[in-house]
Design an enzyme around this catalytic site. Structure first.
Site, mmCIF file in Angstrom:
data_model
loop_
_atom_site.group_PDB
_atom_site.id
_atom_site.type_symbol
_atom_site.label_atom_id
_atom_site.label_comp_id
_atom_site.label_asym_id
_atom_site.label_seq_id
_atom_site.Cartn_x
_atom_site.Cartn_y
_atom_site.Cartn_z
ATOM 1 N N SER A 120 0.831 -1.199 0.000
ATOM 2 C CA SER A 120 0.000 0.000 0.000
ATOM 3 C C SER A 120 0.874 1.261 0.000
ATOM 4 O O SER A 120 1.543 1.527 -0.997
ATOM 5 C CB SER A 120 -0.980 -0.058 1.188
ATOM 6 N N HIS A 161 -5.528 -1.059 -3.769
ATOM 7 C CA HIS A 161 -6.947 -1.200 -3.393
ATOM 8 C C HIS A 161 -7.872 -0.769 -4.520
ATOM 9 O O HIS A 161 -8.966 -0.245 -4.282
ATOM 10 C CB HIS A 161 -7.246 -0.399 -2.113
#
Lengths: 209, 209
Positions: A120, A161
Site C-alpha cells: 500500500s 486497493h
C-alpha cells in the site's frame, strides 16, 4: 539488479518473491518499516499487517525511521536480507524517509540489490511521485513535507486497493484518482489480490551479429 | 506496448524482432529515416546500411524528416508497419526530429505500438538524452540544436560500437564516454554484435491473494 514486489494488500506473492530474490544460503531477516502507520501504532490493522509478515516464518526486525538518521538506518539495513515497507499514510512514510535521510540510503541499497517489498503506502512510495496518493491519503499527516518525490525505484505509481473493496477507498475514489493523476503519472492500479513485480529495467541486451 | 530494438551495427536480431513485434497478417513496409546521415548522403556506409535493410526482404520507403513537418511525417507513418531510424550523426538526427515536429509524432506512434528499430544514432536518440553522444558525434553538425533531450522511449542511453572496432570510435573514446557520462545517465554499452531489446516497462502485475 533491482527487485521489488509492490503489494496492494494480499501477501500471496511474497513467498515466491523471497525464494527468487532473497539469499538462499541462510535464514532470512526481514527489516520491517512501520512508519506509514506511525499515527496508528497499535491499531488492529497495523498489528495484523505485522503479524502477517511474522507468519512468513522468517526473523523480523523493526527498522523505524521517524527520529532516526541515515547512519543508524544504514547500520540496521546491514543486518537485513529483505526490506518490508508497511502500509498506512503515504505522506507520513515519505516524511519519515526524508527527515531521517533514509530515502537516499534505502534507494541506494535497493539499487544495489536489497529486495524491497512494499504494501500500500510502501508500494506507492517506491515510485517517482506520491502526488497520486493525495486523494487516498491525507497529506495533513505530514505538514512539514514539501517534496513529494518518491524513492524513484520504478517509473510506476501503484494505485492500491483499486477494486474498491477496502472501505476507506471506495471505487469512486479510485476512479477520481485515476482520472486526476493518470495523464501525468504512469499509474498501475492494483486489486487487493494483485502485486506489481519489478525485476529489471525492461530491456535486455541480445545478440545481433 | 512499446517495442524497440536498438542496434549498434549488426542486424542479426532484426528478423526475430519483426517476427515477434510486427504485424503478421500482411507484407511489411519499413519506414526508413535517413536524416542522421544527411551530411553524408550517398556515402558508401549510408548506402550499405540502407541496402542491408532492403535485404531483409520487405518493402522500404524513405521517411525523410529534414524540411518536412509533423503532418507529413504522420501521414507517412500511417503507411508503415515498422520504423527504422538509421545511423549517422546523433545531433543531426535530433535536429531533424525537432525542427520537423516528428519528435512528438514518432514518440506517440511508438508508444501506441509502432515497432521502432534504431541503429547507432537512431538507437541513441530513442533514449532520454543525447548528451552522452557528445564525444562520439560532432554537435557542430546541428548548430541550431539547443535541446538535447531524446525521444524518451526508454531510460537507457545506448553507447554503440562499444567494442571499439569501428575506426571512428576507438576504445579510448568509448572509455571516455562511459567515464564522463556514466554517472548522470543510464548508459548501456553495446558491442557491434549486440542490440538492446526493449519490450515493456520492466514490471508485471502478478497474483497475490
Amino acid at each position: 539488479m533491482t527487485s521489488l514486489l509492490l503489494l496492494s494488500l494480499g501477501h500471496g506473492a511474497v513467498p515466491g518473491f523471497l525464494a527468487d530474490h532473497a539469499p538462499a544460503d541462510r535464514a532470512l531477516t526481514i527489516g520491517y518499516v512501520p512508519d506509514a502507520a506511525r499515527a496508528d501504532a497499535g491499531a488492529a490493522w497495523t498489528v495484523a499487517e505485522r503479524d502477517r509478515v511474522v507468519a512468513l516464518g522468517h526473523a523480523v526486525v523493526d527498522v523505524r525511521l521517524t527520529g532516526s538518521d541515515a547512519a543508524t538506518v544504514a547500520a540496521a539495513l546491514d543486518g537485513v536480507d529483505v526490506l518490508y515497507v508497511a502500509g498506512g499514510n503515504t505522506f507520513a512514510l515519505l516524511d519519515a524517509l526524508r527527515t531521517s535521510g533514509a530515502d537516499v540510503v534505502v534507494a541506494e541499497r535497493v539499487r544495489a540489490g536489497l529486495p524491497y517489498i512494499g504494501c500500500s503506502a510502501g508500494s506507492i512510495v517506491a515510485g517517482p511521485s506520491t502526488e497520486p496518493a493525495t486523494l487516498m491519503d491525507d497529506p495533513a499527516e505530514a505538514p512539514g513535507l514539501t517534496d513529494g518525490r518518491g524513492l524513484g525505484l520504478t517509473d510506476a505509481v501503484v494505485v492500491p486497493h483499486a477494486d474498491g473493496k477496502l472501505p476507506p477507498y471506495p471505487l469512486e475514489l479510485i476512479g477520481r484518482t485515476l482520472d486526476r493523476y493518470g495523464s501525468d503519472h504512469e499509474l498501475v492500479p492494483l486489486c487487493d489480490d494483485e502485486a506489481l513485480l519489478i525485476t529489471g529495467p525492461g530491456w535486455k541486451v541480445v545478440e545481433s551479429a
